[in-house]
Design a protein around this motif. Sequence first.
Motif, mmCIF file in Angstrom:
data_model
loop_
_atom_site.group_PDB
_atom_site.id
_atom_site.type_symbol
_atom_site.label_atom_id
_atom_site.label_comp_id
_atom_site.label_asym_id
_atom_site.label_seq_id
_atom_site.Cartn_x
_atom_site.Cartn_y
_atom_site.Cartn_z
ATOM 1 N N PHE A 260 0.880 -1.164 0.118
ATOM 2 C CA PHE A 260 0.042 0.033 0.102
ATOM 3 C C PHE A 260 0.629 1.327 0.147
ATOM 4 C CE2 PHE A 260 -2.757 3.077 2.758
ATOM 5 C CZ PHE A 260 -3.610 3.281 1.571
ATOM 6 N N ASN A 261 1.950 1.371 0.840
ATOM 7 C CA ASN A 261 2.890 2.516 1.012
ATOM 8 C C ASN A 261 3.662 2.287 -0.237
ATOM 9 O OD1 ASN A 261 3.333 3.801 3.857
ATOM 10 N ND2 ASN A 261 2.416 1.884 4.005
ATOM 11 N N LEU A 262 4.104 1.415 -0.742
ATOM 12 C CA LEU A 262 4.850 1.191 -2.236
ATOM 13 C C LEU A 262 4.091 1.860 -3.164
ATOM 14 C CD1 LEU A 262 7.403 0.301 -3.746
ATOM 15 C CD2 LEU A 262 6.078 -1.886 -4.014
ATOM 16 N N ILE A 263 2.834 1.387 -3.592
ATOM 17 C CA ILE A 263 2.191 1.664 -4.487
ATOM 18 C C ILE A 263 1.736 3.241 -4.691
ATOM 19 C CG2 ILE A 263 -0.013 1.214 -6.045
ATOM 20 C CD1 ILE A 263 0.690 -1.582 -5.487
ATOM 21 N N THR A 264 1.022 3.377 -3.559
ATOM 22 C CA THR A 264 0.246 4.887 -3.358
ATOM 23 C C THR A 264 1.559 6.122 -3.239
ATOM 24 O OG1 THR A 264 0.502 4.795 -0.930
ATOM 25 C CG2 THR A 264 -1.407 4.284 -2.195
ATOM 26 N N SER A 265 2.662 5.674 -2.856
ATOM 27 C CA SER A 265 4.009 6.457 -2.891
ATOM 28 C C SER A 265 4.391 6.616 -4.484
ATOM 29 C CB SER A 265 5.189 6.102 -2.066
ATOM 30 O OG SER A 265 4.886 6.036 -0.556
ATOM 31 N N VAL A 266 4.285 5.822 -5.374
ATOM 32 C CA VAL A 266 4.672 6.084 -6.657
ATOM 33 C C VAL A 266 3.736 7.275 -7.247
ATOM 34 C CG1 VAL A 266 4.853 5.016 -9.270
ATOM 35 C CG2 VAL A 266 5.444 3.635 -6.929
ATOM 36 N N THR A 267 2.415 7.107 -6.916
ATOM 37 C CA THR A 267 1.660 8.042 -7.542
ATOM 38 C C THR A 267 1.804 9.657 -6.981
ATOM 39 O OG1 THR A 267 -0.033 7.288 -6.064
ATOM 40 C CG2 THR A 267 -0.304 6.643 -8.195
ATOM 41 N N ASN A 268 2.013 9.296 -5.584
ATOM 42 C CA ASN A 268 2.467 10.749 -4.880
ATOM 43 C C ASN A 268 3.507 11.572 -5.148
ATOM 44 O OD1 ASN A 268 0.300 10.450 -3.382
ATOM 45 N ND2 ASN A 268 1.035 9.548 -1.484
ATOM 46 N N ALA A 269 4.643 10.506 -5.464
ATOM 47 C CA ALA A 269 6.102 11.154 -6.169
ATOM 48 C C ALA A 269 5.700 11.746 -7.330
ATOM 49 C CB ALA A 269 7.128 10.134 -5.826
ATOM 50 N N VAL A 270 5.001 11.147 -8.098
ATOM 51 C CA VAL A 270 4.916 11.675 -9.819
ATOM 52 C C VAL A 270 4.010 12.647 -9.609
ATOM 53 C CG1 VAL A 270 3.727 11.112 -11.734
ATOM 54 C CG2 VAL A 270 4.953 9.237 -10.732
ATOM 55 N N ALA A 271 3.151 12.804 -8.723
ATOM 56 C CA ALA A 271 2.197 13.920 -8.596
ATOM 57 C C ALA A 271 2.756 15.162 -8.172
ATOM 58 C CB ALA A 271 0.741 13.885 -7.867
ATOM 59 N N ALA A 272 3.642 15.145 -7.105
ATOM 60 C CA ALA A 272 4.175 16.295 -6.500
ATOM 61 C C ALA A 272 5.213 16.847 -7.626
ATOM 62 C CB ALA A 272 4.981 15.684 -5.315
ATOM 63 N N SER A 273 5.820 16.242 -8.360
ATOM 64 C CA SER A 273 6.803 16.505 -9.351
ATOM 65 C C SER A 273 6.145 16.734 -10.358
ATOM 66 C CB SER A 273 7.884 15.607 -9.801
ATOM 67 O OG SER A 273 8.742 15.092 -8.399
ATOM 68 N N GLY A 274 5.170 16.265 -10.896
ATOM 69 C CA GLY A 274 4.384 16.325 -12.422
ATOM 70 C C GLY A 274 3.523 17.550 -12.520
ATOM 71 N N GLY A 275 3.106 18.155 -11.475
ATOM 72 C CA GLY A 275 2.246 19.063 -11.580
ATOM 73 C C GLY A 275 2.648 20.439 -12.354
ATOM 74 N N VAL A 276 3.790 20.625 -12.236
ATOM 75 C CA VAL A 276 4.493 21.741 -12.777
ATOM 76 C C VAL A 276 4.790 21.856 -14.173
ATOM 77 C CG1 VAL A 276 6.895 21.234 -12.031
ATOM 78 C CG2 VAL A 276 6.394 23.584 -12.186
ATOM 79 N N TYR A 277 5.097 20.498 -14.696
ATOM 80 C CA TYR A 277 5.563 20.174 -15.963
ATOM 81 C C TYR A 277 3.954 20.405 -16.712
ATOM 82 C CZ TYR A 277 10.033 18.300 -14.829
ATOM 83 O OH TYR A 277 11.457 18.097 -14.394
ATOM 84 N N TYR A 278 3.016 19.888 -15.970
ATOM 85 C CA TYR A 278 1.744 19.883 -16.733
ATOM 86 C C TYR A 278 1.381 21.400 -16.889
ATOM 87 C CZ TYR A 278 -2.606 17.609 -17.979
ATOM 88 O OH TYR A 278 -3.699 16.704 -18.760
ATOM 89 N N SER A 279 1.579 22.375 -15.842
ATOM 90 C CA SER A 279 1.119 23.867 -15.931
ATOM 91 C C SER A 279 2.021 24.507 -17.031
ATOM 92 C CB SER A 279 1.349 24.461 -14.654
ATOM 93 O OG SER A 279 0.353 23.931 -13.774
ATOM 94 N N LYS A 280 3.350 24.027 -17.111
ATOM 95 C CA LYS A 280 4.229 24.821 -18.020
ATOM 96 C C LYS A 280 4.003 24.406 -19.491
ATOM 97 C CE LYS A 280 9.120 25.546 -18.904
ATOM 98 N NZ LYS A 280 10.370 25.442 -18.458
ATOM 99 N N TRP A 281 3.668 23.121 -19.710
ATOM 100 C CA TRP A 281 3.863 22.628 -21.031
ATOM 101 C C TRP A 281 2.502 22.290 -21.797
ATOM 102 C CZ3 TRP A 281 8.173 23.403 -23.163
ATOM 103 C CH2 TRP A 281 9.637 23.488 -22.576
ATOM 104 N N ILE A 282 1.529 22.047 -20.707
ATOM 105 C CA ILE A 282 -0.085 21.902 -21.402
ATOM 106 C C ILE A 282 -0.552 23.146 -21.266
ATOM 107 C CG2 ILE A 282 -1.869 20.447 -21.270
ATOM 108 C CD1 ILE A 282 0.683 18.753 -21.952
ATOM 109 N N PHE A 283 -0.454 23.980 -20.337
ATOM 110 C CA PHE A 283 -1.337 24.980 -19.954
ATOM 111 C C PHE A 283 -0.565 26.221 -20.258
ATOM 112 C CE2 PHE A 283 -3.264 22.204 -16.834
ATOM 113 C CZ PHE A 283 -4.556 21.972 -17.752
#
Length: 470
Positions: A260-283
């Motif tokens: 549970f910790n392993l799998i949910t941490s993957v999505t949390n780590a991606v979300a923590a770093s990924g949002g700024v890329y989304y805002s910069k390059w998609i929006f």
Amino acid sequence: MAKDKNAARYDKDGVRRVMRKRDYFSDFSGQLALGLMANIVGQLNYFYTDKVGLAVGSVGIILAISKVVDAFTDVIAGNLIDHSSGGDHKYFKWIAPQIIPAAAIMVLMFTVPKNQMAGIIYALVTNLILSAGLYTFIATPFSAVMTVRSRSLSERGSIGLFRAVGNYGAGMLISILTIPVTNMLGGTQSAWIKYGVVLGVLVMILFTICWRNGKKAKFACDYEDEESEIPAEEEEEPVPFKEAMTLLLKNKYWVIILLFNLITSVTNAVAASGGVYYSKWIFGNDNLVGITGMAGMLATVVGFILSKPIIARLGIKRTICVGLLGAALLAGVRCFVPTNFMVCVVTGMLGGFVQIPMMSLYGVLTSMTIDYNEWKYDKKMVAMTGGAIGFGSKVGNGLGAAVLSAFLAIGAYDATLEVATTSMRYSIYAFNNYLPVVINLLMFVIFLKFDLEKRLPQMREEIAARRAAK
């Protein structure tokens, strides 16, 4: 007649309550500081690639290595703490020596040389110091405190809720403030260093509040000598490392929560770093990450208010299942309309709301596996259990960083471009939208096997009877 503040208080199961308002506040402060340390690491991917100019593949390797090493130090730290003396009060003494170095590393993280090789080495070393060293030797004893602080499951749930809000709130603060504030300061590496100074001072203050209250607070064990009908617990004899790991691997509930910790941490780590890329390059504007962060903060506040009644109504297992399915569904919506900013904001806000009750149960789940250890093996292994479960979180964060970098590399990411290429856009869609759907559904299937919630009351009665017989 005024209430006697010193009068004994009990929960619905007849277990003595020990927590006061100031205890919850100081516990929240400790988790908020830990959350700031953990979540600023989530911003390093963008900082390294777009502000320092390190190669995207190297960044992924750096963050993955640091988290995998960090995961092993969790287990080592848990073993060391379990073998230390001091009874239930020993955990806070491990926190004090880390406070000033933790503040300093928040600044040093950003003083990266711009030379590729020197920058890579420096980034790796500072990440290891922060994650594998300082964070681990604060987070591991801090996590263990929840189990020994109170025997009351309702109080543990409240502690978990405050910690979830502290952790998630830290993530929201970092998401809301980091890009707008550093851009306001000039958007350069120097701006990030100044930002790190402010975070370092805040981390030092929060950890000091947590430590000072914790060393003076009363734990459940302090009342047991006063109440003859409750057998006092003796300090547990340390369990050798190899034996402890063998027993934990035989505990299926510990394995489920590890995953549970392993799998949910993957999505949390991606979300923590990924949002700024989304805002910069998609929006087209990286400052927009602050708006999505503020929406998430609103969801956190509402989630905090409603978490206790939601958990009371649904129970532990169903709360987690609803959170996982809700997160998968909302990410699925974004797959169909990936370029709509309002859809992104609303689904992110609702996703934060459905996950807050689930996140507030992380500590409760850990304490439940510790109770199972005591029932099954007559050994609690408090810090070792928490540290080993933290292993899953750290490996998950490392995998998340590696996955994010891999997607960027596959999409031929180039930070010097003015407009994203098609391959860059689809790589960003993949880690922000498609991946959360798959991972949350996978975790839902795994968690269906968790039935400890309904078994625990009987186990606790047997533990109490065994303790009384001794």
